[in-house]
Design a protein around this motif. Structure first.
Motif, PDB file in Angstrom:
ATOM      1  N   GLN A 108      -1.175   2.278   4.515  1.00  0.00           N
ATOM      2  CA  GLN A 108      -0.503   0.999   4.730  1.00  0.00           C
ATOM      3  C   GLN A 108      -1.430  -0.030   5.359  1.00  0.00           C
ATOM      4  O   GLN A 108      -1.330  -1.213   5.062  1.00  0.00           O
ATOM      5  CB  GLN A 108       0.764   1.185   5.569  1.00  0.00           C
ATOM      6  CG  GLN A 108       1.868   1.797   4.741  1.00  0.00           C
ATOM      7  CD  GLN A 108       3.196   1.765   5.438  1.00  0.00           C
ATOM      8  OE1 GLN A 108       3.364   2.407   6.485  1.00  0.00           O
ATOM      9  NE2 GLN A 108       4.136   1.037   4.876  1.00  0.00           N
ATOM     10  N   HIS A 112      -1.952  -3.590   3.628  1.00  0.00           N
ATOM     11  CA  HIS A 112      -1.714  -4.865   4.309  1.00  0.00           C
ATOM     12  C   HIS A 112      -2.913  -5.800   4.166  1.00  0.00           C
ATOM     13  O   HIS A 112      -2.748  -7.016   4.053  1.00  0.00           O
ATOM     14  CB  HIS A 112      -1.362  -4.621   5.777  1.00  0.00           C
ATOM     15  CG  HIS A 112      -0.052  -3.934   5.940  1.00  0.00           C
ATOM     16  ND1 HIS A 112       0.412  -3.491   7.150  1.00  0.00           N
ATOM     17  CD2 HIS A 112       0.897  -3.575   5.036  1.00  0.00           C
ATOM     18  CE1 HIS A 112       1.593  -2.908   6.992  1.00  0.00           C
ATOM     19  NE2 HIS A 112       1.889  -2.946   5.714  1.00  0.00           N
ATOM     20  N   ARG A 145       3.130  -5.317  -2.356  1.00  0.00           N
ATOM     21  CA  ARG A 145       4.236  -5.283  -1.387  1.00  0.00           C
ATOM     22  C   ARG A 145       5.227  -4.171  -1.713  1.00  0.00           C
ATOM     23  O   ARG A 145       5.748  -3.507  -0.816  1.00  0.00           O
ATOM     24  CB  ARG A 145       4.960  -6.624  -1.363  1.00  0.00           C
ATOM     25  CG  ARG A 145       4.208  -7.713  -0.639  1.00  0.00           C
ATOM     26  CD  ARG A 145       4.991  -8.993  -0.653  1.00  0.00           C
ATOM     27  NE  ARG A 145       4.360 -10.015   0.143  1.00  0.00           N
ATOM     28  CZ  ARG A 145       4.460 -11.309  -0.111  1.00  0.00           C
ATOM     29  NH1 ARG A 145       5.159 -11.740  -1.149  1.00  0.00           N
ATOM     30  NH2 ARG A 145       3.862 -12.182   0.672  1.00  0.00           N
ATOM     31  N   ASP A 148       3.985  -0.932  -0.495  1.00  0.00           N
ATOM     32  CA  ASP A 148       4.153  -0.840   0.949  1.00  0.00           C
ATOM     33  C   ASP A 148       5.598  -0.467   1.300  1.00  0.00           C
ATOM     34  O   ASP A 148       5.840   0.407   2.138  1.00  0.00           O
ATOM     35  CB  ASP A 148       3.763  -2.172   1.599  1.00  0.00           C
ATOM     36  CG  ASP A 148       3.813  -2.121   3.107  1.00  0.00           C
ATOM     37  OD1 ASP A 148       3.189  -1.216   3.696  1.00  0.00           O
ATOM     38  OD2 ASP A 148       4.473  -3.004   3.701  1.00  0.00           O
TER      39      ASP A 148
END
Length: 165
Positions: A108, A112, A145, A148
């Motif tokens: 993650q 990001h 996204r 994630d």
């Protein structure tokens, strides 16, 4: 070469994204191989495919601006990959569930970085009137996204409860 225009900065950022993806691809493959939980393995496998797809899209954008995709080495992702190696891939973690939790953490962090890169590049493309570029980058951003969010679900529903047990 000094960057003097937003277009030059935009291409520089695309090159950074390409380098970041290239580096995170190898780390993601290694984390997939270390993961034990089946949904996590599957998500990381999809992550590999997504990174490869993003690399191809960004490469095409860069080449469309007459630049070399490999013109940049992303130091930020280099550091994140070093952390993934230290805290997940090569970490001395005996409990498989705890290792899986650490893999999610490191993945993650890399994701990001990708969200920030794609979002910034898409904003630059919009400002420069590069509508096709912006659409491509927006798609990459949305897919990143979603990866994630998927990791969050796996962590919350499966891996973290098992690691805490």
């Amino acid at each position: 070469m000094a960057i003097t225009t937003l277009r030059e900065l935009y291409v520089d950022q695309l090159q950074d994204i390409y380098s970041a993806n290239r580096q995170s691809l190898e780390a993601t493959k290694k984390m997939r191989d270390k993961a034990s939980e089946s949904d996590l393995k599957s998500a990381l496998d999809d992550g590999v495919k997504g990174i490869e797809d993003g690399m191809n899209k960004v490469k095409n954008l860069i080449e469309g601006h007459d630049a070399d995709p490999t013109g940049e080495h992303c130091k930020g992702m280099e550091g994140l990959v070093r952390e993934a190696n230290a805290h997940a891939i090569n970490a001395d973690i005996e409990d498989e569930d705890v290792r899986d939790a650490s893999i999610i953490t490191q993945y993650q962090r890399m994701v990001h970085y990708g969200v920030a890169g794609y979002g910034t590049a898409a904003a630059f493309a919009n400002r420069l009137g590069l509508k096709d570029d912006a659409a491509t980058l927006g798609k990459c951003l949305d897919e990143t996204r979603e990866g994630d969010r998927r990791m969050n679900k796996i962590a919350e529903r499966e891996v973290n409860p098992a690691a805490a047990a």
